[in-house]
Write an enzyme that holds these catalytic residues in place. Sequence first.
Site, PDB file in Angstrom:
ATOM      1  N   GLY A 234      47.578  33.661  62.621  1.00 34.62           N
ATOM      2  CA  GLY A 234      48.452  35.042  62.118  1.00 34.62           C
ATOM      3  C   GLY A 234      49.757  34.712  62.318  1.00 34.62           C
ATOM      4  O   GLY A 234      50.680  35.389  61.563  1.00 34.62           O
TER       5      GLY A 234
ATOM      6  N   GLU B  59      53.029  36.033  68.438  1.00 38.78           N
ATOM      7  CA  GLU B  59      51.768  36.278  67.727  1.00 38.78           C
ATOM      8  C   GLU B  59      51.987  37.497  66.786  1.00 38.78           C
ATOM      9  O   GLU B  59      53.426  38.056  66.680  1.00 38.78           O
ATOM     10  CB  GLU B  59      50.855  37.186  68.774  1.00 38.78           C
ATOM     11  CG  GLU B  59      49.605  37.878  68.383  1.00 38.78           C
ATOM     12  CD  GLU B  59      48.572  36.652  67.603  1.00 38.78           C
ATOM     13  OE1 GLU B  59      49.107  36.047  66.886  1.00 38.78           O
ATOM     14  OE2 GLU B  59      47.598  36.804  68.137  1.00 38.78           O
ATOM     15  N   ASP B  60      51.352  37.632  65.585  1.00 41.33           N
ATOM     16  CA  ASP B  60      51.606  38.539  64.491  1.00 41.33           C
ATOM     17  C   ASP B  60      51.636  39.850  65.003  1.00 41.33           C
ATOM     18  O   ASP B  60      52.456  40.585  64.696  1.00 41.33           O
ATOM     19  CB  ASP B  60      50.657  37.987  63.427  1.00 41.33           C
ATOM     20  CG  ASP B  60      48.947  38.106  63.882  1.00 41.33           C
ATOM     21  OD1 ASP B  60      48.896  38.288  65.232  1.00 41.33           O
ATOM     22  OD2 ASP B  60      48.263  38.077  63.104  1.00 41.33           O
TER      23      ASP B  60
ATOM     24  N   ASP C  35      47.781  44.590  69.273  1.00 45.80           N
ATOM     25  CA  ASP C  35      46.886  45.746  68.803  1.00 45.80           C
ATOM     26  C   ASP C  35      46.257  46.374  70.052  1.00 45.80           C
ATOM     27  O   ASP C  35      47.100  47.043  70.969  1.00 45.80           O
ATOM     28  CB  ASP C  35      45.813  45.114  67.868  1.00 45.80           C
ATOM     29  CG  ASP C  35      45.002  46.291  67.092  1.00 45.80           C
ATOM     30  OD1 ASP C  35      45.470  47.464  67.219  1.00 45.80           O
ATOM     31  OD2 ASP C  35      43.900  46.034  66.912  1.00 45.80           O
TER      32      ASP C  35
ATOM     33  N   LYS D  84      51.272  47.942  67.554  1.00 43.54           N
ATOM     34  CA  LYS D  84      50.312  49.207  67.355  1.00 43.54           C
ATOM     35  C   LYS D  84      50.130  49.548  68.608  1.00 43.54           C
ATOM     36  O   LYS D  84      48.852  49.803  69.253  1.00 43.54           O
ATOM     37  CB  LYS D  84      49.377  48.888  66.660  1.00 43.54           C
ATOM     38  CG  LYS D  84      48.999  48.869  65.198  1.00 43.54           C
ATOM     39  CD  LYS D  84      47.727  48.892  64.579  1.00 43.54           C
ATOM     40  CE  LYS D  84      47.312  47.738  63.960  1.00 43.54           C
ATOM     41  NZ  LYS D  84      46.024  47.710  63.570  1.00 43.54           N
TER      42      LYS D  84
ATOM     43  N   PHE E 120      45.334  49.545  59.500  1.00 42.94           N
ATOM     44  CA  PHE E 120      45.311  48.041  59.242  1.00 42.94           C
ATOM     45  C   PHE E 120      46.243  47.376  58.276  1.00 42.94           C
ATOM     46  O   PHE E 120      46.215  47.832  57.124  1.00 42.94           O
ATOM     47  CB  PHE E 120      43.773  47.723  58.498  1.00 42.94           C
ATOM     48  CG  PHE E 120      43.175  46.159  58.892  1.00 42.94           C
ATOM     49  CD1 PHE E 120      42.917  45.602  59.994  1.00 42.94           C
ATOM     50  CD2 PHE E 120      43.223  45.557  57.627  1.00 42.94           C
ATOM     51  CE1 PHE E 120      42.731  44.401  59.965  1.00 42.94           C
ATOM     52  CE2 PHE E 120      42.983  44.116  57.513  1.00 42.94           C
ATOM     53  CZ  PHE E 120      42.668  43.701  58.857  1.00 42.94           C
ATOM     54  N   VAL E 121      46.922  46.348  58.517  1.00 38.21           N
ATOM     55  CA  VAL E 121      47.979  45.955  57.681  1.00 38.21           C
ATOM     56  C   VAL E 121      47.779  44.617  57.563  1.00 38.21           C
ATOM     57  O   VAL E 121      47.008  43.703  58.261  1.00 38.21           O
ATOM     58  CB  VAL E 121      49.427  45.985  58.576  1.00 38.21           C
ATOM     59  CG1 VAL E 121      49.640  47.544  58.675  1.00 38.21           C
ATOM     60  CG2 VAL E 121      49.418  45.277  59.731  1.00 38.21           C
TER      61      VAL E 121
ATOM     62  N   ASP F  33      45.926  38.599  57.875  1.00 41.86           N
ATOM     63  CA  ASP F  33      45.034  38.622  56.727  1.00 41.86           C
ATOM     64  C   ASP F  33      43.896  39.652  56.768  1.00 41.86           C
ATOM     65  O   ASP F  33      43.857  40.539  57.478  1.00 41.86           O
ATOM     66  CB  ASP F  33      44.064  37.499  56.995  1.00 41.86           C
ATOM     67  CG  ASP F  33      43.097  37.518  58.311  1.00 41.86           C
ATOM     68  OD1 ASP F  33      43.653  37.824  59.280  1.00 41.86           O
ATOM     69  OD2 ASP F  33      41.919  37.115  57.909  1.00 41.86           O
TER      70      ASP F  33
ATOM     71  N   ARG G  94      47.450  36.579  53.424  1.00 36.64           N
ATOM     72  CA  ARG G  94      48.216  36.090  54.674  1.00 36.64           C
ATOM     73  C   ARG G  94      49.671  35.597  53.829  1.00 36.64           C
ATOM     74  O   ARG G  94      50.767  35.768  54.340  1.00 36.64           O
ATOM     75  CB  ARG G  94      47.950  34.988  55.143  1.00 36.64           C
ATOM     76  CG  ARG G  94      46.639  35.178  56.313  1.00 36.64           C
ATOM     77  CD  ARG G  94      46.557  33.937  57.019  1.00 36.64           C
ATOM     78  NE  ARG G  94      45.240  33.877  57.535  1.00 36.64           N
ATOM     79  CZ  ARG G  94      44.807  34.387  58.769  1.00 36.64           C
ATOM     80  NH1 ARG G  94      45.539  34.908  59.429  1.00 36.64           N
ATOM     81  NH2 ARG G  94      43.544  34.244  59.078  1.00 36.64           N
TER      82      ARG G  94
HETATM   83  P1  5GP Z   1      44.021  42.693  69.949  1.00 33.08           P
HETATM   84  O1  5GP Z   1      43.555  41.623  70.733  1.00 33.08           O
HETATM   85  O2  5GP Z   1      45.432  43.119  70.397  1.00 33.08           O
HETATM   86  O3  5GP Z   1      43.108  43.909  69.486  1.00 33.08           O
HETATM   87  O4  5GP Z   1      44.299  42.182  68.446  1.00 33.08           O
HETATM   88  C1  5GP Z   1      45.210  41.063  68.073  1.00 33.08           C
HETATM   89  C2  5GP Z   1      44.642  40.162  66.928  1.00 33.08           C
HETATM   90  O5  5GP Z   1      43.745  41.203  65.889  1.00 33.08           O
HETATM   91  C3  5GP Z   1      45.925  40.047  66.117  1.00 33.08           C
HETATM   92  O6  5GP Z   1      46.237  38.589  66.538  1.00 33.08           O
HETATM   93  C4  5GP Z   1      45.357  40.095  64.649  1.00 33.08           C
HETATM   94  O7  5GP Z   1      44.805  38.732  64.082  1.00 33.08           O
HETATM   95  C5  5GP Z   1      44.103  41.066  64.546  1.00 33.08           C
HETATM   96  N1  5GP Z   1      44.950  42.566  64.168  1.00 33.08           N
HETATM   97  C6  5GP Z   1      44.961  43.396  65.021  1.00 33.08           C
HETATM   98  N2  5GP Z   1      45.443  44.436  64.231  1.00 33.08           N
HETATM   99  C7  5GP Z   1      45.499  43.807  62.710  1.00 33.08           C
HETATM  100  C8  5GP Z   1      45.874  44.432  61.691  1.00 33.08           C
HETATM  101  O8  5GP Z   1      46.338  45.771  61.349  1.00 33.08           O
HETATM  102  N3  5GP Z   1      45.941  43.739  60.451  1.00 33.08           N
HETATM  103  C9  5GP Z   1      45.340  42.451  60.608  1.00 33.08           C
HETATM  104  N4  5GP Z   1      45.219  41.703  59.525  1.00 33.08           N
HETATM  105  N5  5GP Z   1      44.994  41.796  61.833  1.00 33.08           N
HETATM  106  C10 5GP Z   1      44.901  42.589  62.999  1.00 33.08           C
END
Ligand code: 5GP
Length: 182
Positions: free
Chosen positions: A45, A100-101, A104, A132, A153-154, A160, A166
């Site tokens: 990402g 990181e992208d 969340d 987020k 969800f973006v 992706d 992507r």
């Molecule tokens: P976390 O562990 O913080 O819940 O999630 C991290 C990963 O979840 C990010 O690196 C990403 O790959 C994925 N992710 C979380 N939110 C989104 C979103 O809105 N869109 C997409 N495409 N991936 C997300």
Amino acid sequence: MMMQQDMQQILFTQEQVAARVREMAAQISQDYAGKTPLVVGILRGSFIFMADLVRAMEVPLTLDFMVASSYGAGTVSSGKVKISLDLQEDIAGRDVLLVEDILDTGNTLSKLVAELKSRRPASLKLCVLLDKPERRTKPIEADYVGFTIPDAFVVGCGLDYNQLYRQLPYIGILKPSVYEHP
Ligand code: 5GP
């Protein structure tokens, strides 16, 4: 542009993303003046954001990558993180900037940060294009955030859905119909 019909809304245009990434790079360059950070990208990402970010950074730096994931094919976090490709570099004594992208729930990044801290870097900071905060379940914040976004969800700029989108140069919210009726 191709695939724009799958977007419910464009949150940040290519120009807005580029301008914000340049601002972040300027701030980071200031903060790391005199240092040679090791910029660590979480694949897949982060690759576009990281490429844009480091090209706008004005301090010497080295790069490394990790492959980690907590998402499968769906849009809901599985709660597990898997490191399937580890760093090639020894980070002991280095000023590590983790890129990181999106931050969340924080599940993936809190585990990665704990793992990397155990390797004794001189410093460890976190840089994300998107945050987020509403979805956070772990006590983790990024040191550098491009944009704070609502709980949607973006895709685009490296993010992706099912490995698609992507390449989009903007950040968009996917129409729910795209993942409800694939
Ligand atoms: P976390 O562990 O913080 O819940 O999630 C991290 C990963 O979840 C990010 O690196 C990403 O790959 C994925 N992710 C979380 N939110 C989104 C979103 O809105 N869109 C997409 N495409 N991936 C997300």
